[in-house]
Design an enzyme around this catalytic site. Structure first.
Site, PDB file in Angstrom:
ATOM      1  N   GLN A  86      62.821  43.799 -50.022  1.00 52.70           N
ATOM      2  CA  GLN A  86      62.652  43.806 -48.454  1.00 52.70           C
ATOM      3  C   GLN A  86      63.579  44.837 -48.049  1.00 52.70           C
ATOM      4  O   GLN A  86      64.698  44.936 -48.175  1.00 52.70           O
ATOM      5  CB  GLN A  86      62.683  42.705 -47.643  1.00 52.70           C
ATOM      6  CG  GLN A  86      62.587  42.591 -46.192  1.00 52.70           C
ATOM      7  CD  GLN A  86      61.043  42.587 -45.846  1.00 52.70           C
ATOM      8  OE1 GLN A  86      60.186  42.425 -46.800  1.00 52.70           O
ATOM      9  NE2 GLN A  86      60.875  43.156 -44.713  1.00 52.70           N
ATOM     10  N   LYS A 146      55.945  35.993 -45.411  1.00 51.39           N
ATOM     11  CA  LYS A 146      55.138  36.490 -46.517  1.00 51.39           C
ATOM     12  C   LYS A 146      54.817  35.398 -47.664  1.00 51.39           C
ATOM     13  O   LYS A 146      53.959  35.253 -48.192  1.00 51.39           O
ATOM     14  CB  LYS A 146      55.929  37.749 -47.429  1.00 51.39           C
ATOM     15  CG  LYS A 146      55.881  39.131 -46.400  1.00 51.39           C
ATOM     16  CD  LYS A 146      56.862  40.124 -46.767  1.00 51.39           C
ATOM     17  CE  LYS A 146      56.669  41.514 -46.062  1.00 51.39           C
ATOM     18  NZ  LYS A 146      57.435  42.542 -46.204  1.00 51.39           N
ATOM     19  N   ASP A 181      54.077  47.128 -52.706  1.00 49.23           N
ATOM     20  CA  ASP A 181      54.284  47.770 -51.321  1.00 49.23           C
ATOM     21  C   ASP A 181      53.764  49.122 -51.314  1.00 49.23           C
ATOM     22  O   ASP A 181      53.726  49.725 -50.128  1.00 49.23           O
ATOM     23  CB  ASP A 181      55.913  47.827 -50.989  1.00 49.23           C
ATOM     24  CG  ASP A 181      56.515  46.850 -50.160  1.00 49.23           C
ATOM     25  OD1 ASP A 181      56.023  46.418 -49.199  1.00 49.23           O
ATOM     26  OD2 ASP A 181      57.532  46.501 -50.254  1.00 49.23           O
TER      27      ASP A 181
END
Ligand code: GUN
Length: 289
Positions: A96, A52, A119
């Site tokens: 994460q 990422k 997200d």
């Protein structure tokens, strides 16, 4: 059989984003800024977060990686999230997953400002998705929708079968496939589903996201099916330098013989997820003016 190439498609999307970022900068604007929080040292999570950060560099974003040890308390993590919620130089951030067991994932998810939740996991953003409003779509389902669109897969009136009902893939996927404009008839299946092969055999599109390596076999699908493989499990392989190989949730050798379109693992859904996270971050940057 057409291979749906997530590497090429995500590359195209990142190129499009890079052009927009260059324009923003030319006009004197600041680059979008994405941050990621990684708790612990899970190997796969480290790989994903590094990818990422690398993608941010590629498209011209600023990025920040915050690392916490596996022993970090929930309060420490929540304090960092609060700091990021209030940081005006940050357009979006992610925590994460998975998190260590002593940290409550739901508590963390709802503590993120929905306007920075790139997200798309916050209940506010999932609710907007359900209502068909513009929002940050969860990156993996968003990436799958984009692949179907760019490969011009016919969806209207088709039977889509989703295998797996996770909050971040299966459940949102089933909602998006049934939305107006996509217009699939959707069957959401899971570990308690009876006679699954009878159902998958009637599917025009199958999205497999149950995390069981090579779960979908050739005898479970009909000829001409479109197959999207979300799985990515590390399986020991001593012949590889890394010591493991990556397996999807689809038995590719069998299913690819019958499919009209299929995604590979690796190089399918995975790279798309990262590209769509970049797209959500760009959207946040534009919203913030
Ligand atoms: N773990 C697996 N997939 C994801 C994702 O899309 N976002 C985050 N934050 N964690 C994940």
């Amino acid at each position: 059989m057409i291979l749906i190439d997530g590497k090429i498609t995500s590359g195209d999307i990142k190129d499009e984003i890079a052009i927009e970022v260059a324009k923003l900068k030319e006009q004197g604007g600041r680059a979008p800024h994405l941050a990621a929080i990684l708790v612990g040292d899970d190997g796969a999570s480290q790989t994903y977060v590094n990818a990422k950060v690398k993608a941010c560099e590629k498209v011209g974003f600023e990025s920040t990686l915050v690392r916490f040890s596996a022993e970090t308390s929930e309060d420490e993590l929540l304090a960092k999230i609060e700091e990021m919620n209030n940081d005006n130089g940050l357009d979006g951030f992610i925590v994460q997953l998975p998190l260590p067991n002593h940290i409550n994932e739901h508590k963390v998810t709802v503590s993120i400002n929905p306007d920075k939740d790139v997200d798309g996991f916050h209940p506010t953003n999932l609710g907007k998705m359900l209502l068909g409003q513009e929002t940050f779509l969860p990156a993996t389902p968003y990436g799958i929708m984009e692949m179907l669109k760019r490969y011009q897969i016919e969806t209207s009136g088709k039977h889509a079968v989703v295998i797996g009902r996770s909050h971040i893939v299966g459940s949102p996927m089933s909602v998006l496939m049934g939305q107006k404009g996509i217009d699939c008839t959707v069957t959401l299946t899971h570990s308690r589903t009876k006679n699954l092969p009878e159902i998958t055999k009637t599917a025009d599109i199958v999205v497999v996201a149950n995390g069981i390596p090579e779960f979908l076999t050739g005898n479970m699908v009909k000829d001409g099916v479109v197959v999207i493989d979300v799985g990515i499990t590390r399986v020991e392989d001593k012949t590889k330098k890394s010591g493991f190989k990556l397996l999807g949730d689809v038995n590719f050798a069998e299913v690819s013989k019958k499919a009209s379109h299929i995604t590979p693992v690796p190089g399918g859904v995975g790279p798309m997820t990262i590209a769509m996270l970049m797209k959500n971050t760009l959207l946040s940057r534009k919203r913030r003016g």
